[in-house]
Design a protein around this motif. Structure first.
Motif, PDB file in Angstrom:
ATOM      1  N   PRO A  36      -2.875 -21.613   8.868  1.00 54.72           N
ATOM      2  CA  PRO A  36      -2.091 -20.924   7.839  1.00 54.72           C
ATOM      3  C   PRO A  36      -0.586 -21.048   8.106  1.00 54.72           C
ATOM      4  CG  PRO A  36      -3.933 -19.560   8.541  1.00 54.72           C
ATOM      5  CD  PRO A  36      -3.883 -20.721   9.478  1.00 54.72           C
ATOM      6  N   LEU A  37       0.167 -21.184   7.036  1.00 59.58           N
ATOM      7  CA  LEU A  37       1.630 -21.257   7.096  1.00 59.58           C
ATOM      8  C   LEU A  37       2.150 -19.840   7.348  1.00 59.58           C
ATOM      9  CD1 LEU A  37       3.991 -23.284   6.493  1.00 59.58           C
ATOM     10  CD2 LEU A  37       3.695 -22.755   4.088  1.00 59.58           C
ATOM     11  N   GLU A  38       2.816 -19.648   8.493  1.00 59.10           N
ATOM     12  CA  GLU A  38       3.278 -18.296   8.859  1.00 59.10           C
ATOM     13  C   GLU A  38       4.656 -18.368   9.487  1.00 59.10           C
ATOM     14  OE1 GLU A  38       0.177 -17.256  11.568  1.00 59.10           O
ATOM     15  OE2 GLU A  38      -1.129 -16.395  10.031  1.00 59.10           O
ATOM     16  N   GLY A  85      -0.159 -26.247  -0.042  1.00 55.90           N
ATOM     17  CA  GLY A  85      -0.486 -24.880  -0.410  1.00 55.90           C
ATOM     18  C   GLY A  85       0.014 -23.952   0.680  1.00 55.90           C
ATOM     19  N   GLU A  86      -0.801 -22.991   1.071  1.00 56.44           N
ATOM     20  CA  GLU A  86      -0.377 -22.015   2.081  1.00 56.44           C
ATOM     21  C   GLU A  86      -0.785 -22.450   3.498  1.00 56.44           C
ATOM     22  OE1 GLU A  86      -0.055 -19.419  -0.946  1.00 56.44           O
ATOM     23  OE2 GLU A  86       1.864 -19.906  -0.071  1.00 56.44           O
ATOM     24  N   TYR A  87      -0.988 -23.749   3.699  1.00 57.53           N
ATOM     25  CA  TYR A  87      -1.350 -24.280   5.027  1.00 57.53           C
ATOM     26  C   TYR A  87      -0.244 -25.152   5.606  1.00 57.53           C
ATOM     27  CZ  TYR A  87      -6.271 -22.876   4.571  1.00 57.53           C
ATOM     28  OH  TYR A  87      -7.433 -22.157   4.456  1.00 57.53           O
ATOM     29  N   HIS A  88      -0.184 -25.181   6.930  1.00 60.17           N
ATOM     30  CA  HIS A  88       0.789 -26.020   7.656  1.00 60.17           C
ATOM     31  C   HIS A  88      -0.026 -27.039   8.448  1.00 60.17           C
ATOM     32  CE1 HIS A  88       4.601 -26.077  10.409  1.00 60.17           C
ATOM     33  NE2 HIS A  88       4.693 -26.941   9.428  1.00 60.17           N
ATOM     34  N   LEU A 161      15.009 -23.901  -4.486  1.00 56.42           N
ATOM     35  CA  LEU A 161      14.175 -23.492  -5.621  1.00 56.42           C
ATOM     36  C   LEU A 161      12.892 -22.838  -5.112  1.00 56.42           C
ATOM     37  CD1 LEU A 161      13.304 -23.464  -8.655  1.00 56.42           C
ATOM     38  CD2 LEU A 161      12.253 -25.695  -8.230  1.00 56.42           C
ATOM     39  N   ILE A 162      12.245 -23.484  -4.133  1.00 45.82           N
ATOM     40  CA  ILE A 162      10.986 -22.943  -3.591  1.00 45.82           C
ATOM     41  C   ILE A 162      11.228 -21.595  -2.915  1.00 45.82           C
ATOM     42  CG2 ILE A 162       9.179 -23.328  -1.851  1.00 45.82           C
ATOM     43  CD1 ILE A 162       8.802 -25.060  -4.325  1.00 45.82           C
ATOM     44  N   PRO A 170       4.006 -17.238   1.660  1.00 42.94           N
ATOM     45  CA  PRO A 170       4.232 -18.132   2.807  1.00 42.94           C
ATOM     46  C   PRO A 170       4.824 -19.481   2.393  1.00 42.94           C
ATOM     47  CG  PRO A 170       2.064 -17.105   2.941  1.00 42.94           C
ATOM     48  CD  PRO A 170       2.633 -16.718   1.612  1.00 42.94           C
ATOM     49  N   PHE A 171       4.532 -19.921   1.161  1.00 40.00           N
ATOM     50  CA  PHE A 171       4.975 -21.245   0.714  1.00 40.00           C
ATOM     51  C   PHE A 171       6.495 -21.400   0.719  1.00 40.00           C
ATOM     52  CE2 PHE A 171       5.564 -24.776  -2.317  1.00 40.00           C
ATOM     53  CZ  PHE A 171       4.694 -25.703  -1.763  1.00 40.00           C
ATOM     54  N   GLN A 172       7.205 -20.279   0.775  1.00 45.71           N
ATOM     55  CA  GLN A 172       8.674 -20.391   0.813  1.00 45.71           C
ATOM     56  C   GLN A 172       9.149 -21.082   2.098  1.00 45.71           C
ATOM     57  OE1 GLN A 172      11.139 -17.042   1.986  1.00 45.71           O
ATOM     58  NE2 GLN A 172       9.325 -15.761   2.161  1.00 45.71           N
ATOM     59  N   LEU A 173       8.310 -21.069   3.143  1.00 45.00           N
ATOM     60  CA  LEU A 173       8.703 -21.649   4.434  1.00 45.00           C
ATOM     61  C   LEU A 173       8.741 -23.168   4.362  1.00 45.00           C
ATOM     62  CD1 LEU A 173       6.419 -19.377   6.627  1.00 45.00           C
ATOM     63  CD2 LEU A 173       8.922 -19.320   6.645  1.00 45.00           C
ATOM     64  N   GLU A 174       9.708 -23.754   5.066  1.00 49.15           N
ATOM     65  CA  GLU A 174       9.859 -25.203   5.108  1.00 49.15           C
ATOM     66  C   GLU A 174       8.981 -25.749   6.246  1.00 49.15           C
ATOM     67  OE1 GLU A 174      11.028 -28.884   4.322  1.00 49.15           O
ATOM     68  OE2 GLU A 174      11.092 -27.184   2.969  1.00 49.15           O
ATOM     69  N   ALA A 175       8.355 -26.923   6.051  1.00 49.59           N
ATOM     70  CA  ALA A 175       7.437 -27.488   7.056  1.00 49.59           C
ATOM     71  C   ALA A 175       8.116 -27.711   8.408  1.00 49.59           C
ATOM     72  CB  ALA A 175       6.834 -28.787   6.543  1.00 49.59           C
ATOM     73  N   ASN A 176       9.443 -27.957   8.399  1.00 46.98           N
ATOM     74  CA  ASN A 176      10.164 -28.204   9.659  1.00 46.98           C
ATOM     75  C   ASN A 176      10.614 -26.930  10.362  1.00 46.98           C
ATOM     76  OD1 ASN A 176      10.238 -31.017  10.175  1.00 46.98           O
ATOM     77  ND2 ASN A 176      11.509 -31.273   8.353  1.00 46.98           N
TER      78      ASN A 176
END
Length: 427
Positions: A36-38, A85-88, A161-162, A170-176
């Motif tokens: 999960p993206l946290e 989605g909501e996963y990293h 924008l995101i 959680p999707f507001q978080l950037e993958a990096n």
């Protein structure tokens, strides 16, 4: 899958995907770890793969590791981070020559297994933690990677924008990851998180090439030992209904305005309406024959670029365009007009068939490289369904004008974000 069969073997702690095909001259190993993206873990995860790929127990420096890769007939190794989605998702990829095409009989597939699993399971440690020098070096590089997004205003406005659109998700978080959180990461904390990820992440391991399924299973059994774990589902935010779209205007010293618009499609990959949504996006802004490109950029000469894309695991449609500041109102209204045109069925059979052809070509191009094929196959892991490429093609072909109108009518404007110049600038 268009003559590319995928065999999935469930092992303790991970799924092994064997794709036996003579389509590629190399063999490709792709290791994916999903969680999960946290906020608490996103920066640790952004740093971890880069630390792991820089050295190992046997090759305790980047130079030694890279020299060994060269010795393996120029094998390549790289890591990647993505959010779906909501996963990293952390990805480790290794490409190596297929020994069938070599004059000597070096067991390259076995060596690739051995090296990739060493990178993942046998890191370079000191005092039961990652080495301080490696962690500090990769932290500096990570900060530069995050900073580079802010320096590239096209990327920056997409990220902003995101952030505005998905404020409480959680999707507001950037993958990096988050730049402010990098400095606090210690070699001990990162190692502790690494052990947690290895024991809890949902892991999928793809082996693609002209390989024997038996040999791949044997090698996996030899080099991979993991504990069983239960996948962690994420809460997919319920379909949102937008009462009043928000408008966010940000000022910076920029020469060109960046207009980014976010819509909620409330349709996800794996949904029956997804195929119609994909064709909709192709007609709307996905390709060079799309309405945004022709009407906003070419006919009205309002934009330096204008395009749209889908976030298919999050149910979003995102429009990106570069405009002069003074054209803001005009550009917004022309973009809205293209959406309304499709909702009213104002597009031709030719646009429909051209878009379907381009979507299929794009898919075929994607699977032309093994890494692209993995990304297509991994959609199925994300949604827990087995959708073959044949099915994707066939369902795209059967999309009708009515399907596109129906799916477009459910698309809701959520956020308009505009990055504009500071006062007094003229252009």
């Amino acid at each position: 899958m268009l003559g590319i069969p995928e065999k999935i073997v469930k092992n303790p702690g991970y799924k092994l995907h064997v794709v036996n095909t003579n389509k590629y001259k190399t063999n490709t190993l792709v290791w994916k770890m999903k969680a999960p993206l946290e906020k608490e873990t996103v920066t640790l995860r952004a740093l971890l793969p880069h630390v792991l790929q820089s050295s190992t127990e046997t090759y305790p420096s980047t130079t030694k590791l890279r020299t060994y890769l060269d010795d393996l007939y120029g094998a390549s190794l790289f890591v990647d981070l993505a959010k779906k989605g909501e996963y990293h998702i952390m990805t480790f990829t290794m490409e190596i020559a297929n020994e069938k095409f070599l004059t000597d009989s070096t067991p390259l597939l076995a060596k690739a297994f051995e090296l990739l699993t060493e990178i993942i399971f046998k890191p370079n440690l000191e005092n039961n933690a990652f080495t301080k020098d490696t962690v500090e070096k990769e932290k500096r590089t990570l900060k530069q990677r995050i900073q580079s997004i802010y320096d590239d205003k096209m990327k920056y406005s997409s990220v902003r924008l995101i952030e505005e659109m998905c404020k409480d998700e959680p999707f507001q978080l950037e993958a990096n990851g988050v730049k402010e959180d990098v400095d606090a990461i210690t070699p001990e904390a990162l190692y502790s998180y690494y052990k947690k990820a290895l024991s809890e992440d949902e892991i999928d391991f793809y082996v693609i090439g002209d390989v024997s399924e038996e040999e791949v299973k044997n090698l996996a059994g030899q080099f991979i030992t993991l504990e069983e774990r239960a996948p962690k589902p994420v809460h997919r935010h319920e379909r949102k209904s937008i009462e009043t779209p928000q408008e966010v205007i940000e000022k910076q010293d920029v020469k060109q305005g960046k207009l980014n618009i976010g819509y909620r499609t409330n349709v996800y990959y794996g949904d029956e309406e997804y195929y119609a949504l994909q064709v909709f996006n192709g007609i709307f802004g996905g390709f060079s024959h799309s309405k945004l490109f022709i009407n906003v950029r070419e006919k009205a000469s309002l934009a330096y670029y204008a395009a749209s894309r889908l976030e298919s695991h999050k149910g979003l449609l995102l429009v990106m365009s570069g405009i002069d500041y003074k054209n803001y109102d005009k550009a917004v209204s022309i973009i809205k007009a293209q959406m309304e045109a499709i909702q009213n069925g104002d597009f031709t059979e030719e646009e429909l068939s051209q878009t379907k052809a381009v979507i299929k070509n794009q898919l075929l191009e994607t699977i032309d490289v093994a890494r692209g094929l993995v990304e297509v196959l991994y959609h199925n892991v994300m949604v827990g369904k087995d959708i073959t490429l044949e099915e994707w093609f066939q369902k795209t072909d059967t999309v009708t004008k009515e399907d596109i109108v129906d799916v477009s009518k459910n698309i809701q404007l959520d956020t308009i974000y505009f990055l504009t110049g500071t006062e007094g600038q003229s252009e």
